[in-house]
Structure formats: C-alpha cells, structure tokens
Design an enzyme around this catalytic site. Sequence first.
Site, PDB file in Angstrom:
ATOM      1  N   HIS A  67       0.826  -1.202   0.000  1.00 55.05           N
ATOM      2  CA  HIS A  67       0.000   0.000   0.000  1.00 55.05           C
ATOM      3  C   HIS A  67       0.867   1.262   0.000  1.00 55.05           C
ATOM      4  CE1 HIS A  67      -2.131   3.154   2.408  1.00 55.05           C
ATOM      5  NE2 HIS A  67      -3.047   2.933   1.500  1.00 55.05           N
ATOM      6  N   GLU A  70       2.185   1.851  -3.389  1.00 53.77           N
ATOM      7  CA  GLU A  70       1.120   2.418  -4.237  1.00 53.77           C
ATOM      8  C   GLU A  70       1.090   3.946  -4.087  1.00 53.77           C
ATOM      9  OE1 GLU A  70      -2.862   3.916  -3.301  1.00 53.77           O
ATOM     10  OE2 GLU A  70      -3.113   1.764  -2.887  1.00 53.77           O
ATOM     11  N   HIS A  71       1.136   4.421  -2.836  1.00 53.33           N
ATOM     12  CA  HIS A  71       1.145   5.873  -2.612  1.00 53.33           C
ATOM     13  C   HIS A  71       2.351   6.527  -3.283  1.00 53.33           C
ATOM     14  CE1 HIS A  71      -1.695   7.204   0.753  1.00 53.33           C
ATOM     15  NE2 HIS A  71      -2.065   5.978   0.477  1.00 53.33           N
ATOM     16  N   GLU A 143      -4.291   8.078   7.347  1.00 51.50           N
ATOM     17  CA  GLU A 143      -5.195   7.125   6.688  1.00 51.50           C
ATOM     18  C   GLU A 143      -5.490   5.952   7.632  1.00 51.50           C
ATOM     19  OE1 GLU A 143      -3.749   5.666   2.918  1.00 51.50           O
ATOM     20  OE2 GLU A 143      -5.593   4.553   2.493  1.00 51.50           O
TER      21      GLU A 143
END
Lengths: 431, 431
Positions: A67, A70-71, A143
Amino acid sequence: MNKVTFDQLQETLYHEELPNGLSVYVLPKKGFNKTFATFTTKYGSIDNHFIPLGKKDAIKVPDGIAHFLEHKLFENEEGEDVFQQFSKQGASANAFTSFTRTAYLFSSTMEIEKNLETLLDFVQDPYFSEQSVEKEKGIIEQEIKMYDDNPDWRNYFGLISSMYEYHPVKIDIAGTAASINDITKDMLYTCYETFYHPSNMVVFVVGNLEPEKIIEQIRNNQAKKDFKAPEKIERFFEAEPEEVHEKETTIKMNVNTGKSLTGFKDKRPDKQGTDLLKHELSIQLLLEMMFGQSSENYQKLFDEGLIDDSFSFDYSGEYGFGFSVIGGDTDHPEKLAGRVKEMTNEFISGNIDKGQMESIRKKKIGYFLRSLNSPEFIANQFTRYQFNKMDLFEVIPTLESLTEQDLENAMKEHFNTETQMSICYIKPKGE
Amino acid sequence: MREHTIHDFETGSLNVHVLPSTTYKTNTLLLHMRSSLDKDTVTKRALLPYVLQSGTEKHPSRKDIRHELDELYGATLNVDVSKKGENHLMTFKMEVANEKFLTDDRPLLERAIEMLASVVLHPRTLNDAFDKSIVDGEKRALKQKLASVYDDKMRYANKRLTEEMCEDEPFSLFVLGDSEDLSEIDEKSLYDYYLEAIENDQLDLYIIGDVEESEMETLISRHFGALGKNERKEKKVNKAVQKHRENSREVIEEQDVQQGKLHIGYRTYTTYDDADYFPLQLFNGVFGGFSHSKLFINVREKASLAYYAASRVESHKGLLIVMSGIESNKFNDATEIIFKQMEDMKKGNFSEDDLEQTKAVLKNQLLETMDVPRGFIELEYHNRLSGTERPLSGWMDEIDSVTKEDVVRVAEKIKLDTVYFLKGKEEAGNE
C-alpha cells in the site's frame, strides 16, 4: 490480437500478450462517454514473504508496504504528483491496494491516448527518495487512524484475525503506524522490482474506443522499455490450520450501536479457475438463500429486532484464503450471532429448496447483467478473475449450470458452525 | 458528447421524464417526491419510504416484495431520503434487466413499473392505517440508524457542523429526522401523512433505458392512473434562506477518537439558479474539489497533515464545506493552511493554467456522471428543483466561458461561518 465474442451479452473482448509478458485486454463499449483503464499488478498486502527478483534468499517486509508503494508511485523524480498531469489531461486518477492486487487507474472522457500513456509510464517509472518516503509516513498514518475510528473496518479485520492464525490476510492492508515506520526506500525498490514486472501485470481498458489502436499504442509503449527476463515469483505463506484460530473476539469502541459479524473460513482454499468460480458462485447463492432479503430468515431477524438495513453478507476467495461474512449493526450482538448460527445449522441440515434456488439464480443473473453497466466493475473484476485463472464472461453460463448437488457440496464444505465459524463483536465502551 | 433528448409528459399530477437510450443493459425508474424541509414532517418522511417498501396490497410483507423482485431477474428496489437545499426528497429507485439480454423474454419493465406503482400508491393498510407491525419494525430500525450516526465520525461531524451553522434555518434539520419525534409516530398518523404527501408533494418520475416514449405513456397511465390532476400545495420552487453571521465562530467537541475531524462551513451566497453557479463550481475545483486542488496539495502533499482535505459545494443552499481528518493537536496548523488557501483564492493567487486544468477535470467529471443513469437524473433534477432552464447540453460551454475574474468575484462573496472540530481526548486509546 485475439478476439472473443460473447453473444448473449453482446460484448466483444480483445486480448494480446506482449513479448515482455504484459497481458492487455480491451473491451469496447458503445454509447459511453467515459474510458476507464486499470494497470494492475498481482501484488497485495499478503505478499510479505518472498524471494526478490534475481536473489536467492527469501525476505520478509514490513506490514503495509504494498500500500505504501502504491502511494509513492504517484510522485516522480521532480517531486511532482502525477495527479496533476492526469488532471491537466481531464482525467481523474486513483489507485487501490487489496489483499492480492495493486491497481492504478484513470477515467476520462478526453485525451484517452495521452492518459493511457501517462498511466503506463508513471507506474513503470518509480522514483523513491529517503525524504519523500519519510514525508509519506505522516499521510498514511492519518489514513490508518481514519480506519481505526471506523467500526465497520475494525469489525471486518477483527473477524479475519479471529479466523486466521498465520495467514497475512489478517494484517490490515495499510499496516500500522509502527510497521510503516520501518519502511525504507530500498525496500520499496526491492518490492517494486519483484512484483511490477510486466509478466505479473494486466492492463484493462474499457470504453468507447477502437481496440486495434489501443493495443497498438500499448505495444509501442512497452517496446521502448527494457525489463529483466521474467522469473517465477516465489511467495511463502506459513501453513494455516484448517480450523478457525479463535471462535470469538470483542472490540470495544466509542460507538452507540453494536455490531456483530459471523465468518466462515474455507477449509482448503486451494481452488483456482473453474473450481473457484463454481465455489464462489455457489456460496453466494447459498448466502442469498439463507439470509437474503427475500428469505424467511431475514424477515425473522428483522421482526425479532436484531437487524436493520445495514445487515449484509459477502464471500471473498483467492488462492490461499477464502471466507464468508454475515452481519451488521445491532443492539443485540450476541443474540444476532446466536441466531445466525442456529439458522445456518437449520439450513444445512435441510434440503435445498428447488423453487427458491431458481428464484435466487435469476436474481444473481440480473445482478451480474446490471454490473456490466459499470466499466469499473468490469475492469476490476475481470483482472481479479484473470489472476485466479477464471473468466468473467463464464459467470452467467456457470450460474445457469449450477445444480442442487453443487450447492449441497459447497454448503457441507463451507458452513460448518463447529470448526469453521468465528464471530467478531463491536460493543460500545462501558457496556 | 452524447445527445440526450428527454421527453416529458404528465399523467395526472405525475411529471414523467423519459430518456430512451441503448447504452445500458438495464432500465432505470426513479421517482422523487419533494416537499419543503420542515420540522413537523422530516421524521415522518424519513420513515415513510421504508414502510412503503415493506408491504403492498398484493405483496403484504417485505419478504413477498423481495421475492417478486428476485423473480424479475433481481430487479432492485431502493428507497432513500435526501436533502437538497431546503427540500426534502423521498426517492424510490428501481433497476431491472433489459429482457433483450435474457433467455426469458417476459415483459420485465412493465412488471417493474407495476411494482413501483404498487409500493407508492397501493400500500398495505388496515382500517385507514398502515400495518402496525411494519411501522413498529421500521421505527425500531430508523431509531437504530439515528443512533449509529454517532459511530461514523465523518458523518457525525458533518451533521454537527450543519446544526451549529444553520441553527435557526430549516437546513439544520437532519435528513433522517430525530428520535424524539419518531417515538410519537404511529401507524395511523403516518398513514394520514402519507395521504397528504401523495396529494401535495411534487412528483417526478424518470425512466431511462431501451424504451419508447409512446409505450411509456401507455404503461404509466395504466399503473399510475390513480394519481389525479390536482393543485399541488407544494410550491414549484423552494428557495433556501441565506443567513448572514457577522463574526465567524468556532465549535470544539471532544470525543474518544484517534483522528480529529475538522469541518469548516462557509456561505457562498451562490446557488444553482444564479449566473455565478459555474464560476462557483470552478472556484471549488481550484480550491478543494479535486486531487490537484489547493487543499490537497497544501494540507496533504506539502504539510503531510492529512490523508484527505477537500471541499464541496451545497448547490441549493449556498454552502461550501471543507473537510479534513487530522491529528488532534494539529488544529492550528491545518486551519492556518486552509484559511491561507481561501485568502489566495480571493486575491486571485492561482494561474490560468490552474483554471484550465480545473475546467478539464470538471467537464470530465460531469460527462462521467452522465454515463450513469442515476447521475444523469441527479444533474437533470437540479433544473426541476430550482425552476431553472439550463439544459445539460449547454453546461460544457458555460464552464469553458468562466474567466479568472469570475472566479475571484465568486470568491470575494464567500464568508466564513463556522469552524467545527471533533477532537480526540488527550490520552485517547481505542481498546
């Protein structure tokens, strides 16, 4: 270029596998303003133990790294955000990371060629620096905290970690504030090199477009880039017991309304292809029959004051894990879980009601047709199916071919309330 | 851009809008019942659609209705209540597969129209009242839903901001009503209100799909013929109150949360029927509507304070709401950055390129919205709601014609009203 036509659905799908191993699919859709494209790698939160490309020894990486990666891909060497470029070209871009996939996507009604080029290029041109990695930690921490305050999310992951003892599906996709703190730029490069090889990826484009031109463009784009020779990716997973890890978990939160989720864990989640498709459709039909809004049980649970319209169910299955979840908001979490268990037992000890099965079969066919209105659904589901060696366009024929015996078998295998069932409660603090 | 030709006709008091289109694999029916947002009726209206979808003359229980829907190839029926400016809408939506794609070719659309009509016009009643058990069950479910608004912190913060900011205006009413009023409602009073609503609400039915206008006229008059032509009490257009607060204020609330929720309310003094509507949309796009906007870049990308920082416009009330999830001790840093972005907008500190980029993204977003039947209706309904004639086909040109001066003029009108912050307790822990 291959072409497959699905007469009943009036759809034609174009496919080509490029020399570097990248799989490209194009589905023309007349009448849509929008083009939607995804570029997906078969790499998600569960892939945390593997042999890096070109190396001999396996490594373990921190939770949440897929993840995080991905950012970070959205930022280029100049520190610019690729969102900016997409929006100059009138597109909106996004990405998501799941247990088994990371997808990058855009949707746009103009400048399709440019946007497609941007998508292919930013995903295939990583740039990570120590400084930009550090900066991202603050954003991802927020997040994570947002999800920490979300009772549905906590309930879902609480249930998964109650069912699974070792399998990394139990880890929160974004990791924790502590685990992401250990992530370095070198680790990101290692994961990137290993999992973002074109042979581990799929491009899917759907919209009002000419398939030949799109495939030609992708072919040319890829021919300009060099990649190492593909290798089979070695992933490692600790042996997971067949039975659930814990039968019950309770999480106390700052909420007014309780929640209850019941999960059933697949015993041998090793199915792929047609077997997996059949299994997942069977479980979905069974769940509808047991707890759908047209079932006796739904009406009873509602009349007994145990559910509201947040009550739902779902099945998720991939290679290595598979489970169904049933539940929702309730003022009586234990009672609801108790009734779900009783109703499940009652259902599996009886026979399949042929009339109900036909009615639910129709419902599922209609739902599937409706979801084909959505380019997002088609691209995401098709890719997921591809990674599991299934075919999205086999859904209707498979639904039509399922027999009572298929359902009986799936039911006996899946819904075992003694060994395969876990419950996770969310309860208000102070209760 | 695809051409959209809507055919309008009336059947009694029902305004019907038909959009023939072959793009979708389903046909969509959507009925809006509109009235003014009012303390005396808001809770009844929040409950009513749920009671109506739970029993008709022909299908007396939820289970019977749902079974019929399954038989219609999983036709969906969803009800909903929403707030648009100071209007309260009860919405009934059905989607049904186009029989063309099925091996079965019974007239699914007519059966869906019949079902929708029976839900709205022929509810299950006993002695001039609804069925008590249905009303009691739905009251219980609504009460639970009202209580659980507290559990979704983003939604809760939004509700609290609206209450504080618009305290003496109808807009402060929560869309689902309140639980005190709910306990006063019974099967008789709700039925009486239902008769009033059918008599006085403005009724708009949208039909989108592979249909012909003349056939729809026949089907609608066959099934909705019971709606007589009468003078509606409901005003054609219901313009929202625009209040003015001399000095902005700050409301801070403390709860056991991991992440603080910062919600900031501004008055725009610009609504859909104003000439400045599109300049306001562009203002919002440059300021906070997208991932290239000032809020995203400055609060998230540059300062790493948040995962999300965005703004949105309430088109029929004239509000602009900023939302961001931040660390509880970063209130000052975040508000300072946000206020600075607003000042920069007012001073015209943004480039022509920023404006062009925003135009591209906004146009793209609208075109994408029009791809989805529900989205198309939502855009089209703005005109009905405000009594404005602004065809969707002209929107793109209106957007293109907005200048930087227009955006600055709109920005200068915007006034800060209320800053709401839901912050975590000092030693916040969630276990």
